[in-house]
Design a protein around this motif. Structure first.
Motif, PDB file in Angstrom:
ATOM      1  N   ASP A  16     -12.578   8.876  -9.922  1.00 32.70           N
ATOM      2  CA  ASP A  16     -12.185   7.495  -9.691  1.00 32.70           C
ATOM      3  C   ASP A  16     -11.059   7.332  -8.671  1.00 32.70           C
ATOM      4  O   ASP A  16     -10.840   6.230  -8.154  1.00 32.70           O
ATOM      5  CB  ASP A  16     -11.731   6.853 -11.006  1.00 32.70           C
ATOM      6  N   VAL A  17     -10.307   8.417  -8.417  1.00 31.94           N
ATOM      7  CA  VAL A  17      -9.124   8.307  -7.557  1.00 31.94           C
ATOM      8  C   VAL A  17      -9.098   9.454  -6.552  1.00 31.94           C
ATOM      9  O   VAL A  17      -9.193  10.624  -6.929  1.00 31.94           O
ATOM     10  CB  VAL A  17      -7.818   8.323  -8.388  1.00 31.94           C
ATOM     11  N   ARG A  18      -8.960   9.125  -5.290  1.00 35.30           N
ATOM     12  CA  ARG A  18      -8.829  10.122  -4.233  1.00 35.30           C
ATOM     13  C   ARG A  18      -7.346  10.282  -3.906  1.00 35.30           C
ATOM     14  O   ARG A  18      -6.639   9.312  -3.646  1.00 35.30           O
ATOM     15  CB  ARG A  18      -9.608   9.693  -2.994  1.00 35.30           C
ATOM     16  N   VAL A  19      -6.882  11.534  -3.908  1.00 32.77           N
ATOM     17  CA  VAL A  19      -5.460  11.826  -3.701  1.00 32.77           C
ATOM     18  C   VAL A  19      -5.291  12.600  -2.398  1.00 32.77           C
ATOM     19  O   VAL A  19      -6.019  13.561  -2.136  1.00 32.77           O
ATOM     20  CB  VAL A  19      -4.878  12.638  -4.874  1.00 32.77           C
TER      21      VAL A  19
ATOM     22  N   ALA B 194      -1.897  -2.965  -3.257  1.00 34.48           N
ATOM     23  CA  ALA B 194      -1.189  -1.687  -3.093  1.00 34.48           C
ATOM     24  C   ALA B 194       0.233  -1.780  -3.649  1.00 34.48           C
ATOM     25  O   ALA B 194       0.834  -2.861  -3.705  1.00 34.48           O
ATOM     26  CB  ALA B 194      -1.138  -1.286  -1.623  1.00 34.48           C
ATOM     27  N   VAL B 195       0.753  -0.626  -4.046  1.00 37.14           N
ATOM     28  CA  VAL B 195       2.134  -0.517  -4.536  1.00 37.14           C
ATOM     29  C   VAL B 195       2.806   0.680  -3.884  1.00 37.14           C
ATOM     30  O   VAL B 195       2.256   1.788  -3.890  1.00 37.14           O
ATOM     31  CB  VAL B 195       2.180  -0.345  -6.078  1.00 37.14           C
ATOM     32  N   MET B 196       3.975   0.445  -3.311  1.00 34.65           N
ATOM     33  CA  MET B 196       4.851   1.540  -2.897  1.00 34.65           C
ATOM     34  C   MET B 196       5.656   1.938  -4.125  1.00 34.65           C
ATOM     35  O   MET B 196       6.387   1.117  -4.680  1.00 34.65           O
ATOM     36  CB  MET B 196       5.805   1.082  -1.789  1.00 34.65           C
ATOM     37  N   TYR B 197       5.514   3.191  -4.571  1.00 35.97           N
ATOM     38  CA  TYR B 197       6.227   3.603  -5.789  1.00 35.97           C
ATOM     39  C   TYR B 197       7.286   4.653  -5.453  1.00 35.97           C
ATOM     40  O   TYR B 197       7.016   5.610  -4.718  1.00 35.97           O
ATOM     41  CB  TYR B 197       5.270   4.160  -6.848  1.00 35.97           C
ATOM     42  N   ILE B 198       8.500   4.465  -6.020  1.00 36.33           N
ATOM     43  CA  ILE B 198       9.608   5.380  -5.774  1.00 36.33           C
ATOM     44  C   ILE B 198      10.047   5.994  -7.090  1.00 36.33           C
ATOM     45  O   ILE B 198      10.441   5.278  -8.026  1.00 36.33           O
ATOM     46  CB  ILE B 198      10.791   4.651  -5.092  1.00 36.33           C
ATOM     47  N   HIS B 199       9.976   7.317  -7.171  1.00 32.84           N
ATOM     48  CA  HIS B 199      10.300   7.996  -8.435  1.00 32.84           C
ATOM     49  C   HIS B 199      11.794   8.025  -8.701  1.00 32.84           C
ATOM     50  O   HIS B 199      12.630   7.951  -7.799  1.00 32.84           O
ATOM     51  CB  HIS B 199       9.721   9.420  -8.439  1.00 32.84           C
ATOM     52  N   GLY B 200      12.147   8.139  -9.981  1.00 30.14           N
ATOM     53  CA  GLY B 200      13.537   8.241 -10.399  1.00 30.14           C
ATOM     54  C   GLY B 200      14.016   9.675 -10.442  1.00 30.14           C
ATOM     55  O   GLY B 200      13.345  10.585  -9.975  1.00 30.14           O
TER      56      GLY B 200
ATOM     57  N   VAL C 208      -0.693   9.655  -1.486  1.00 24.95           N
ATOM     58  CA  VAL C 208      -1.460   8.412  -1.545  1.00 24.95           C
ATOM     59  C   VAL C 208      -2.576   8.560  -2.573  1.00 24.95           C
ATOM     60  O   VAL C 208      -3.372   9.507  -2.516  1.00 24.95           O
ATOM     61  CB  VAL C 208      -2.055   8.051  -0.172  1.00 24.95           C
ATOM     62  N   PHE C 209      -2.623   7.603  -3.514  1.00 28.76           N
ATOM     63  CA  PHE C 209      -3.670   7.547  -4.534  1.00 28.76           C
ATOM     64  C   PHE C 209      -4.563   6.355  -4.205  1.00 28.76           C
ATOM     65  O   PHE C 209      -4.104   5.206  -4.231  1.00 28.76           O
ATOM     66  CB  PHE C 209      -3.052   7.360  -5.923  1.00 28.76           C
ATOM     67  N   GLN C 210      -5.825   6.613  -3.907  1.00 22.15           N
ATOM     68  CA  GLN C 210      -6.751   5.551  -3.520  1.00 22.15           C
ATOM     69  C   GLN C 210      -7.878   5.431  -4.528  1.00 22.15           C
ATOM     70  O   GLN C 210      -8.622   6.392  -4.780  1.00 22.15           O
ATOM     71  CB  GLN C 210      -7.356   5.847  -2.143  1.00 22.15           C
ATOM     72  N   SER C 211      -7.984   4.256  -5.115  1.00 21.77           N
ATOM     73  CA  SER C 211      -9.085   4.013  -6.044  1.00 21.77           C
ATOM     74  C   SER C 211     -10.412   4.039  -5.295  1.00 21.77           C
ATOM     75  O   SER C 211     -10.523   3.498  -4.191  1.00 21.77           O
ATOM     76  CB  SER C 211      -8.892   2.662  -6.728  1.00 21.77           C
TER      77      SER C 211
ATOM     78  N   LYS D 168      -3.125   6.817 -12.669  1.00 20.13           N
ATOM     79  CA  LYS D 168      -3.425   5.746 -13.626  1.00 20.13           C
ATOM     80  C   LYS D 168      -3.329   4.376 -12.967  1.00 20.13           C
ATOM     81  O   LYS D 168      -4.204   3.521 -13.157  1.00 20.13           O
ATOM     82  CB  LYS D 168      -2.464   5.814 -14.813  1.00 20.13           C
ATOM     83  N   MET D 169      -2.272   4.163 -12.190  1.00 16.98           N
ATOM     84  CA  MET D 169      -2.095   2.862 -11.535  1.00 16.98           C
ATOM     85  C   MET D 169      -3.225   2.586 -10.555  1.00 16.98           C
ATOM     86  O   MET D 169      -3.764   1.469 -10.496  1.00 16.98           O
ATOM     87  CB  MET D 169      -0.737   2.813 -10.832  1.00 16.98           C
ATOM     88  N   ALA D 170      -3.600   3.605  -9.767  1.00 18.92           N
ATOM     89  CA  ALA D 170      -4.684   3.418  -8.797  1.00 18.92           C
ATOM     90  C   ALA D 170      -5.986   3.052  -9.491  1.00 18.92           C
ATOM     91  O   ALA D 170      -6.708   2.142  -9.054  1.00 18.92           O
ATOM     92  CB  ALA D 170      -4.856   4.686  -7.969  1.00 18.92           C
ATOM     93  N   LYS D 171      -6.274   3.729 -10.598  1.00 18.39           N
ATOM     94  CA  LYS D 171      -7.521   3.476 -11.321  1.00 18.39           C
ATOM     95  C   LYS D 171      -7.494   2.132 -12.040  1.00 18.39           C
ATOM     96  O   LYS D 171      -8.410   1.315 -11.898  1.00 18.39           O
ATOM     97  CB  LYS D 171      -7.774   4.593 -12.329  1.00 18.39           C
TER      98      LYS D 171
END
Length: 442
Positions: free
Chosen positions: A113-116, A142-148, A128-131, A167-170
């Motif tokens: 379901d997700v191409r990385v 789309a979401v730009m995500y920044i880890h803690g 990049v996670f692409q559904s 999970k978010m991409a799917k």
């Protein structure tokens, strides 16, 4: 009757114990002593382990015994890293990152379901996670995500953040860009901020969005903890940057760290010894991020850097006056910690303490008014709770559409424990609600 005897050289041979014989009758004196020593040592180790693991936690926190065990593991790794750091072998952050990369479940790269893919945006590494769901040719959000990780720990490529991206991409049928920004101690402020800003501006270019089949009107930015700090700071800059034609639709901040002028807000006082983020640890992260002298920790702990005679903070005080910004129910019995005389040289050496790129809570009201629809997650048992709640109030006052998601049983970092190896009910709930908000509003 012939008395049976046993060869003295067969030391390993132990006579059988009859039903009428006790344990002590079947063991030699030496063996009895050894058994007593073994039992005593075992008992002492059990008591020491219990003493090390047990910390008093409020009954309202999610699954306290599980949190105690998790915290004990973290403290153990930190102690080993601190010793190695003190001996000059390796930096503490490198030890902790090694543990995080090797103890968390490694994520497989792509799925049905997700191409990385790993690439770079303007020289900044991203994953990049692409559904692959949805209709062919259909534009995605789309979401730009920044880890803690206190600007020093974590990776977009491993553990929770890899699983979160998938999970978010799917679940959102989206493109998620998880940024692998440079970490402390190899860099200091403002390098992580600049990495996120460069990557975000690159992604928002029309030709790049088109390449990833992303709707220009449906791009958000998000992050947790120090990643929430970076997401908030970059969202502010994007909002006022006229060179960026495509603006962010939403920002979602997960227990963000937003200021370093008051380490005695009610949540800092209430949760100073609460796993997983202790107050002194948060101050140490700030000092490392800003490249400051570690000896300033005690001064920051009692707000010496914002004393009444430190004139540089006069304007900033109103922007984080929690006696005004927090509801009375959260102020409880806590009182502001304000020193009469302080250490002005701290702010002279660390002007970044007043820089909104490091402390987004200090932004002016007219800038805040230009920010997109906002989501802020906070946890009751978290030193950073009031940072998020004060920002929520300031955004409200600026007329921004902002929603708050507060967890009475939550603790700092809880959303990361929605996956293996430690499941917490509050982790599962917070993750589901966060994704549901993005699904509804992005």
């Amino acid at each position: 009757m012939k008395q049976e005897c046993y060869p003295s050289d067969h030391w390993w041979f132990v006579p059988a114990i009859t039903e009428k014989q006790g344990l002590s009758e079947g063991l030699t004196v030496v063996e009895q002593i050894a058994m007593k020593v073994f039992l005593t040592v075992t008992l002492l180790l059990a008591l020491l382990s219990a003493y090390y693991i047990y910390i008093p936690l409020p009954p309202t926190i999610s699954e306290p015994w599980k949190l105690m065990l998790l915290d004990a593991m973290c403290r153990g790794v930190t102690t080993m890293g601190t010793v190695a750091h003190a001996l000059g072998f390796i930096h503490l952050a490198d030890v902790l990152n090694y543990a995080l990369m090797n103890l968390e479940e490694p994520g497989t790269k792509s799925s049905e379901d997700v191409r990385v893919s790993d690439t770079s945006f303007a020289g900044v590494q991203v994953r990049v996670f692409q559904s692959t769901l949805g209709k062919e040719g259909e534009m995605k959000r789309a979401v730009m995500y920044i880890h803690g990780g206190g600007w020093a720990l974590g990776s977009a490529r491993a553990g929770f953040y890899h699983l979160l991206g998938r999970k978010m991409a799917k679940d959102l049928d989206a493109v998620i860009v998880s940024v692998e920004y440079r970490l402390v101690p190899k860099v200091r402020f403002p390098a992580p901020y600049e990495d996120i800003l460069l990557a975000t501006k690159h992604f928002l270019q029309p030709e790049v969005l088109a390449r990833y089949m992303v709707d220009p009107g449906r791009v958000g930015i998000s992050g947790d903890s120090a990643g929430g700090n970076l997401a908030a700071a970059v969202a502010q800059q994007i909002a006022i940057d006229d060179s960026v034609s495509n603006k962010l639709k939403v920002q979602a901040l997960i227990y963000p760290v937003l200021q370093a002028l008051d380490f005695n807000t009610p949540s800092y006082q209430q949760n100073q010894y609460m796993p997983i983020l202790y107050r002194q640890v948060m101050i140490s992260f700030w000092l490392e991020y800003l490249g400051a002298n570690p000896s300033y920790l005690q001064a920051l702990l009692v707000n010496n850097h914002t004393a009444l005679d430190v004139t540089q903070v006069e304007v900033a005080r109103a922007k984080l006056d929690w006696t005004v910004l927090l509801p009375p129910a959260l102020q409880k019995q806590y009182k502001p910690v304000v020193q009469i005389h302080g250490m002005a040289q701290i702010l002279e050496e660390l002007p970044a303490l007043l820089d909104m790129r490091a402390a987004p809570l200090l932004a002016e009201q007219d800038l805040l008014a230009r920010l997109p629809h906002t989501y802020i997650m906070t946890c009751e048992h978290d030193v950073l709770r009031d940072d998020g709640l004060m920002y929520f109030r300031r955004l409200q006052d600026a007329g921004v559409a902002v929603e708050q998601d507060h967890y009475e049983d939550g603790f700092h970092g809880c959303m990361a424990f929605a996956f293996w190896p430690a499941y917490f009910s509050v982790g599962l709930r917070s993750l589901d609600n966060y994704v549901a908000w993005l699904h509804k509003n992005l």
